[in-house]
Design an enzyme around this catalytic site. Sequence first.
Site, PDB file in Angstrom:
ATOM      1  N   LYS A  95      15.849 -50.762 -45.724  1.00 40.65           N
ATOM      2  CA  LYS A  95      15.504 -50.531 -47.091  1.00 40.65           C
ATOM      3  C   LYS A  95      14.843 -49.228 -47.478  1.00 40.65           C
ATOM      4  O   LYS A  95      13.625 -49.043 -47.181  1.00 40.65           O
ATOM      5  CB  LYS A  95      14.821 -51.536 -47.976  1.00 40.65           C
ATOM      6  CG  LYS A  95      14.928 -51.521 -49.278  1.00 40.65           C
ATOM      7  CD  LYS A  95      13.654 -51.948 -50.032  1.00 40.65           C
ATOM      8  CE  LYS A  95      12.828 -50.886 -50.436  1.00 40.65           C
ATOM      9  NZ  LYS A  95      13.052 -49.721 -51.123  1.00 40.65           N
ATOM     10  N   GLU A 138       2.843 -48.690 -40.705  1.00 45.58           N
ATOM     11  CA  GLU A 138       2.404 -47.601 -40.682  1.00 45.58           C
ATOM     12  C   GLU A 138       2.093 -47.082 -42.121  1.00 45.58           C
ATOM     13  O   GLU A 138       2.804 -47.133 -43.063  1.00 45.58           O
ATOM     14  CB  GLU A 138       3.557 -46.475 -40.355  1.00 45.58           C
ATOM     15  CG  GLU A 138       4.100 -46.744 -38.913  1.00 45.58           C
ATOM     16  CD  GLU A 138       2.907 -45.962 -37.708  1.00 45.58           C
ATOM     17  OE1 GLU A 138       1.852 -45.675 -38.064  1.00 45.58           O
ATOM     18  OE2 GLU A 138       3.319 -46.238 -36.652  1.00 45.58           O
ATOM     19  N   CYS A 141       1.451 -38.782 -44.470  1.00 45.26           N
ATOM     20  CA  CYS A 141       0.466 -39.514 -44.361  1.00 45.26           C
ATOM     21  C   CYS A 141      -0.912 -39.234 -43.717  1.00 45.26           C
ATOM     22  O   CYS A 141      -1.862 -39.305 -43.729  1.00 45.26           O
ATOM     23  CB  CYS A 141       1.015 -41.043 -43.918  1.00 45.26           C
ATOM     24  SG  CYS A 141       1.687 -40.491 -42.466  1.00 45.26           S
ATOM     25  N   GLU A 183      -6.447 -41.381 -50.889  1.00 46.60           N
ATOM     26  CA  GLU A 183      -5.370 -40.413 -50.453  1.00 46.60           C
ATOM     27  C   GLU A 183      -4.832 -39.574 -51.711  1.00 46.60           C
ATOM     28  O   GLU A 183      -4.427 -39.979 -52.739  1.00 46.60           O
ATOM     29  CB  GLU A 183      -4.388 -41.278 -50.029  1.00 46.60           C
ATOM     30  CG  GLU A 183      -3.176 -40.691 -49.243  1.00 46.60           C
ATOM     31  CD  GLU A 183      -2.360 -41.684 -48.548  1.00 46.60           C
ATOM     32  OE1 GLU A 183      -1.968 -42.907 -49.275  1.00 46.60           O
ATOM     33  OE2 GLU A 183      -1.864 -41.349 -47.344  1.00 46.60           O
TER      34      GLU A 183
HETATM   35  P1  NAP Z   1       5.091 -47.531 -51.349  1.00 44.72           P
HETATM   36  O1  NAP Z   1       5.014 -47.770 -52.791  1.00 44.72           O
HETATM   37  O2  NAP Z   1       4.369 -48.437 -50.434  1.00 44.72           O
HETATM   38  O3  NAP Z   1       6.713 -47.763 -50.820  1.00 44.72           O
HETATM   39  C1  NAP Z   1       6.873 -47.667 -49.703  1.00 44.72           C
HETATM   40  C2  NAP Z   1       8.381 -48.503 -49.461  1.00 44.72           C
HETATM   41  O4  NAP Z   1       7.882 -49.977 -49.703  1.00 44.72           O
HETATM   42  C3  NAP Z   1       9.461 -47.843 -50.394  1.00 44.72           C
HETATM   43  O5  NAP Z   1      10.867 -48.245 -49.920  1.00 44.72           O
HETATM   44  C4  NAP Z   1       9.371 -49.008 -51.403  1.00 44.72           C
HETATM   45  O6  NAP Z   1      10.348 -49.282 -52.414  1.00 44.72           O
HETATM   46  C5  NAP Z   1       8.762 -50.430 -50.644  1.00 44.72           C
HETATM   47  N1  NAP Z   1       8.118 -51.288 -51.549  1.00 44.72           N
HETATM   48  C6  NAP Z   1       7.368 -51.070 -52.874  1.00 44.72           C
HETATM   49  N2  NAP Z   1       6.691 -52.278 -53.067  1.00 44.72           N
HETATM   50  C7  NAP Z   1       7.072 -53.368 -52.170  1.00 44.72           C
HETATM   51  C8  NAP Z   1       7.168 -54.620 -52.251  1.00 44.72           C
HETATM   52  N3  NAP Z   1       6.429 -55.313 -52.910  1.00 44.72           N
HETATM   53  N4  NAP Z   1       7.694 -55.416 -51.219  1.00 44.72           N
HETATM   54  C9  NAP Z   1       8.670 -54.583 -50.412  1.00 44.72           C
HETATM   55  N5  NAP Z   1       8.825 -53.158 -50.452  1.00 44.72           N
HETATM   56  C10 NAP Z   1       8.060 -52.597 -51.126  1.00 44.72           C
HETATM   57  O7  NAP Z   1       4.739 -46.065 -50.715  1.00 44.72           O
HETATM   58  P2  NAP Z   1       5.168 -44.915 -51.125  1.00 44.72           P
HETATM   59  O8  NAP Z   1       4.284 -44.310 -52.257  1.00 44.72           O
HETATM   60  O9  NAP Z   1       6.441 -44.759 -51.367  1.00 44.72           O
HETATM   61  O10 NAP Z   1       4.731 -44.171 -49.746  1.00 44.72           O
HETATM   62  C11 NAP Z   1       3.509 -43.080 -49.746  1.00 44.72           C
HETATM   63  C12 NAP Z   1       2.793 -43.859 -48.953  1.00 44.72           C
HETATM   64  O11 NAP Z   1       3.263 -44.125 -47.435  1.00 44.72           O
HETATM   65  C13 NAP Z   1       1.465 -43.216 -48.640  1.00 44.72           C
HETATM   66  O12 NAP Z   1       0.315 -44.072 -48.593  1.00 44.72           O
HETATM   67  C14 NAP Z   1       1.520 -42.766 -47.065  1.00 44.72           C
HETATM   68  O13 NAP Z   1       0.307 -42.623 -46.514  1.00 44.72           O
HETATM   69  C15 NAP Z   1       2.266 -43.854 -46.326  1.00 44.72           C
HETATM   70  N6  NAP Z   1       2.873 -43.395 -45.189  1.00 44.72           N
HETATM   71  C16 NAP Z   1       2.515 -43.693 -44.160  1.00 44.72           C
HETATM   72  C17 NAP Z   1       3.027 -43.225 -42.804  1.00 44.72           C
HETATM   73  C18 NAP Z   1       2.689 -43.702 -41.671  1.00 44.72           C
HETATM   74  O14 NAP Z   1       3.249 -43.359 -40.650  1.00 44.72           O
HETATM   75  N7  NAP Z   1       1.275 -44.026 -41.636  1.00 44.72           N
HETATM   76  C19 NAP Z   1       4.155 -42.187 -43.216  1.00 44.72           C
HETATM   77  C20 NAP Z   1       4.635 -41.821 -44.107  1.00 44.72           C
HETATM   78  C21 NAP Z   1       3.973 -42.603 -45.529  1.00 44.72           C
HETATM   79  P3  NAP Z   1      10.697 -48.265 -53.869  1.00 44.72           P
HETATM   80  O15 NAP Z   1      10.654 -46.977 -53.320  1.00 44.72           O
HETATM   81  O16 NAP Z   1      11.910 -48.875 -54.030  1.00 44.72           O
HETATM   82  O17 NAP Z   1       9.417 -48.577 -54.686  1.00 44.72           O
END
Ligand code: NAP
Length: 490
Positions: free
Chosen positions: A180, A256, A290, A393
């Site tokens: 997804k 992650e 990240c 962050e």
């Molecule tokens: P996010 O809001 O957590 O979303 C990530 C993914 O999860 C998206 O596909 C999102 O779908 C989905 N999602 C959201 N709510 C969900 C739920 N309740 N159940 C299942 N899936 C759900 O994060 P983001 O803002 O897109 O991404 C940025 C974050 O990712 C930052 O905190 C960054 O540090 C972290 N990140 C970590 C790494 C690592 O390797 N540690 C790498 C890259 C990014 P939708 O887009 O449809 O909302």
Amino acid sequence: MVAIYKSLIKSQLLIGGNWCASSQSETFSVVNPATGELIAQVADATPIDAERAINAAVCAQPGWAEKTANERSWLLRRWFDLVMQNQEALALLLTSEQGKPLAESRAEIAYGASYIEWFAEEAKRNYGDVIPPLTNNQRIQVIKQPVGVVAAITPWNFPCAMLARKLAPALAAGCVILAKPAAETPLSALALGQLALDAGIPAGVINILPTTRAQAIGEVFTANSKVRKLSFTGSTLVGKKLIAQCAGDVKRITLELGGNAPFIVFDDADLDAAVTGAMVAKFRNAGQTCVCANRFYIHQAIYEVFCEKLAAAMQMLVLGNGMVEGVTTGPLISRSAANKAQAFVDDALQRGARLVYQGDVQTSATESFAQGHFFPPTLLAEVPQDARLAREEIFGPVAGLIRFSTEEQVIQLANASDYGLACYVYTRDVNRIHRLSDRLQTGMLGINTGLISNAAAPFGGIKQSGWGREGSHYGMDDYVNIKYLCEAFS
Ligand code: NAP
């Protein structure tokens, strides 16, 4: 330009090797964050579609697991070749939906592909073990078997690489996947899916579900016991919810999550190298990684010089549409992301920080910014440790400098975070490097470098930054079950 990547635009769900509409025939818009232009209407997966995809994956699992490691390796290698043959088109598509400069998109495609290449090779080396027994009439063997059906949920900041880091080890281990992608950036994932089919990866091994119903689809994945593992990259907030959801059937989970990386510069450091590293660690992808440097701890003896040098380097950044030659900093993913960056800057200024440099959106504009979510690269000095810039962050092109005076003090400051993903240190003192390597609470430590991620290395965090590792031989561990065979003989 659009013509180059048009053939790679897929706008339907990939289930069981077929491109299909959503069960409710609904679609959602994918727009260019630099211009607001519509790129595609994409099928919006429903929970019914997620169940269909699980069934398709369950059907595909035995056949894929029964292939020899060599066969899986060969198919992955062919997929890698196709991704690299289409690097330019994939990069154009990525910049269109995500906004990063084209040069960074090319690099991301190569970086994502490097995981496919790495695990194509690693598939053949998924060795077990023979362990010396405690008695002479026993043989202890360890074999590794695929976990089974894996669900992968990925974010928008690296739409190709974050998915490739999960797909490649899962497939190498003999698992099949339900993916997804983020709603903002589904097109890169769908294009990877098409190339996987072109490479001959069998129907149902990779299923891709773009959707605006993230929570509902996540609930289907986590509630269904046929899905044996969840691999999630995204925010810590959502990661915690998914941990709870996976508790029901004790599903394996790799996380992650978010970071709050300290970037520490000691007074014996090569300052020019530190500035170069800071520019990469802070401003790549407009600060939306990240592992982005989030808190700059600068030794008081070199604080002013470092600040001047960093401000000078930042003046070379060009804000604009990532498609335009020479642009180094694209838009943020959304208006709310730009608003959040502004709120962090305001908070720091209210707490006594000093604005050293801020790029000019108007003068550096090369296209109309009316619709883009742009935020100018910004440098603040004398940021207090309790400012939001240091605690949360940022995910934007804002750098905040904090003074320190002793090694002990900076270790305490760096470790004073719930996160532990990446950390960067610049010093020439080898004894200090060893002390810091032992004491900094982080999953990854960049020593005199601002760029730490590659397929050969185990990427991942500790504390609230996650569980498990992606890349390297450790990256396979999360996709295999270890089975121990105890054989008695006379
Ligand atoms: P996010 O809001 O957590 O979303 C990530 C993914 O999860 C998206 O596909 C999102 O779908 C989905 N999602 C959201 N709510 C969900 C739920 N309740 N159940 C299942 N899936 C759900 O994060 P983001 O803002 O897109 O991404 C940025 C974050 O990712 C930052 O905190 C960054 O540090 C972290 N990140 C970590 C790494 C690592 O390797 N540690 C790498 C890259 C990014 P939708 O887009 O449809 O909302």
